[in-house]
Design a protein around this motif. Structure first.
Motif, PDB file in Angstrom:
ATOM      1  N   ASP A  63       0.669  -1.258  -0.147  1.00  0.00           N
ATOM      2  CA  ASP A  63      -0.131   0.039   0.013  1.00  0.00           C
ATOM      3  C   ASP A  63       0.860   1.307  -0.080  1.00  0.00           C
ATOM      4  O   ASP A  63       0.438   2.439   0.071  1.00  0.00           O
ATOM      5  CB  ASP A  63      -1.016  -0.028   1.212  1.00  0.00           C
ATOM      6  CG  ASP A  63      -0.280  -0.196   2.598  1.00  0.00           C
ATOM      7  OD1 ASP A  63       1.067  -0.416   2.466  1.00  0.00           O
ATOM      8  OD2 ASP A  63      -0.977  -0.367   3.485  1.00  0.00           O
ATOM      9  N   ASP A  64       2.026   1.040  -0.186  1.00  0.00           N
ATOM     10  CA  ASP A  64       3.236   2.088  -0.285  1.00  0.00           C
ATOM     11  C   ASP A  64       3.201   2.626  -1.829  1.00  0.00           C
ATOM     12  O   ASP A  64       3.529   2.120  -2.788  1.00  0.00           O
ATOM     13  CB  ASP A  64       4.528   1.643  -0.052  1.00  0.00           C
ATOM     14  CG  ASP A  64       5.584   2.726   0.077  1.00  0.00           C
ATOM     15  OD1 ASP A  64       5.026   4.001  -0.132  1.00  0.00           O
ATOM     16  OD2 ASP A  64       6.721   2.662   0.064  1.00  0.00           O
ATOM     17  N   PRO A  65       2.364   3.878  -1.931  1.00  0.00           N
ATOM     18  CA  PRO A  65       2.581   4.497  -3.557  1.00  0.00           C
ATOM     19  C   PRO A  65       3.966   4.777  -3.868  1.00  0.00           C
ATOM     20  O   PRO A  65       3.900   5.299  -4.884  1.00  0.00           O
ATOM     21  CB  PRO A  65       1.599   5.670  -3.223  1.00  0.00           C
ATOM     22  CG  PRO A  65       1.485   5.735  -1.787  1.00  0.00           C
ATOM     23  CD  PRO A  65       1.746   4.871  -1.137  1.00  0.00           C
ATOM     24  N   ASN A  66       4.756   4.980  -3.024  1.00  0.00           N
ATOM     25  CA  ASN A  66       6.115   5.497  -3.393  1.00  0.00           C
ATOM     26  C   ASN A  66       6.980   4.223  -3.519  1.00  0.00           C
ATOM     27  O   ASN A  66       8.262   4.462  -3.489  1.00  0.00           O
ATOM     28  CB  ASN A  66       6.857   6.497  -2.407  1.00  0.00           C
ATOM     29  CG  ASN A  66       5.847   7.702  -2.218  1.00  0.00           C
ATOM     30  OD1 ASN A  66       5.599   8.425  -3.335  1.00  0.00           O
ATOM     31  ND2 ASN A  66       5.542   7.958  -1.058  1.00  0.00           N
ATOM     32  N   SER A  67       6.752   2.961  -3.513  1.00  0.00           N
ATOM     33  CA  SER A  67       7.456   2.085  -3.583  1.00  0.00           C
ATOM     34  C   SER A  67       7.970   2.069  -5.022  1.00  0.00           C
ATOM     35  O   SER A  67       7.238   2.416  -6.035  1.00  0.00           O
ATOM     36  CB  SER A  67       6.843   0.765  -3.316  1.00  0.00           C
ATOM     37  OG  SER A  67       5.901   0.306  -4.214  1.00  0.00           O
ATOM     38  N   MET A  68       9.201   1.240  -5.407  1.00  0.00           N
ATOM     39  CA  MET A  68       9.809   1.485  -6.831  1.00  0.00           C
ATOM     40  C   MET A  68       8.714   0.790  -7.695  1.00  0.00           C
ATOM     41  O   MET A  68       8.665   1.568  -9.034  1.00  0.00           O
ATOM     42  CB  MET A  68      10.955   0.461  -6.691  1.00  0.00           C
ATOM     43  CG  MET A  68      11.713   0.646  -8.019  1.00  0.00           C
ATOM     44  SD  MET A  68      13.510  -0.005  -7.845  1.00  0.00           S
ATOM     45  CE  MET A  68      12.840  -1.866  -8.113  1.00  0.00           C
ATOM     46  N   LEU A  69       8.038  -0.312  -7.512  1.00  0.00           N
ATOM     47  CA  LEU A  69       7.177  -0.753  -8.579  1.00  0.00           C
ATOM     48  C   LEU A  69       5.906  -0.154  -8.807  1.00  0.00           C
ATOM     49  O   LEU A  69       5.382  -0.054  -9.686  1.00  0.00           O
ATOM     50  CB  LEU A  69       6.847  -2.301  -8.073  1.00  0.00           C
ATOM     51  CG  LEU A  69       8.044  -3.304  -8.429  1.00  0.00           C
ATOM     52  CD1 LEU A  69       7.565  -4.730  -7.876  1.00  0.00           C
ATOM     53  CD2 LEU A  69       8.188  -3.274  -9.916  1.00  0.00           C
ATOM     54  N   SER A  70       5.602   0.398  -7.467  1.00  0.00           N
ATOM     55  CA  SER A  70       4.357   1.316  -7.738  1.00  0.00           C
ATOM     56  C   SER A  70       4.608   2.656  -8.634  1.00  0.00           C
ATOM     57  O   SER A  70       3.820   2.923  -9.387  1.00  0.00           O
ATOM     58  CB  SER A  70       3.755   2.094  -6.401  1.00  0.00           C
ATOM     59  OG  SER A  70       3.213   1.045  -5.593  1.00  0.00           O
TER      60      SER A  70
END
Length: 100
Positions: A29-36
């Protein structure tokens, strides 16, 4: 192209497929993850491509248009591919709204 995919609760569907051709999902649920962030960029590229293609084909179907059959088929294929990608982006974004 343009297949319907069921949303998976708690997972984000990504704008690419697995090696076996199935939808890819992200469990964060991390919108700042690399895949997001990568998925966001690819979605934005699909939208940019669609806008570019529309701008290129609009003059080709007016009353003055003189397309060969091959040109018309090429134009239609690119437009259909672009439309399918944009529909997928809309569905993926809708799935994320539904899960909020």
């Amino acid at each position: 192209m343009g297949e319907t995919t069921e949303a998976v609760s708690g997972l984000r569907r990504l704008p690419w497929k697995t090696d076996s051709g199935k939808p890819a999902f992200l469990a964060t649920d991390d919108p700042n993850s690399m895949l997001s962030l990568m998925a966001d960029q690819i979605e934005e590229q699909h939208l940019t491509n669609a806008s570019t293609i529309l701008g290129l084909v609009e003059p080709m179907y007016g009353p003055e248009a003189r397309l060969t059959a091959a040109e018309a088929v090429f134009m239609l294929r690119r437009t259909a591919e672009s439309l399918a990608a944009v529909i997928d982006v809309a569905r993926m974004r809708g799935e994320r709204l539904d899960s909020e």
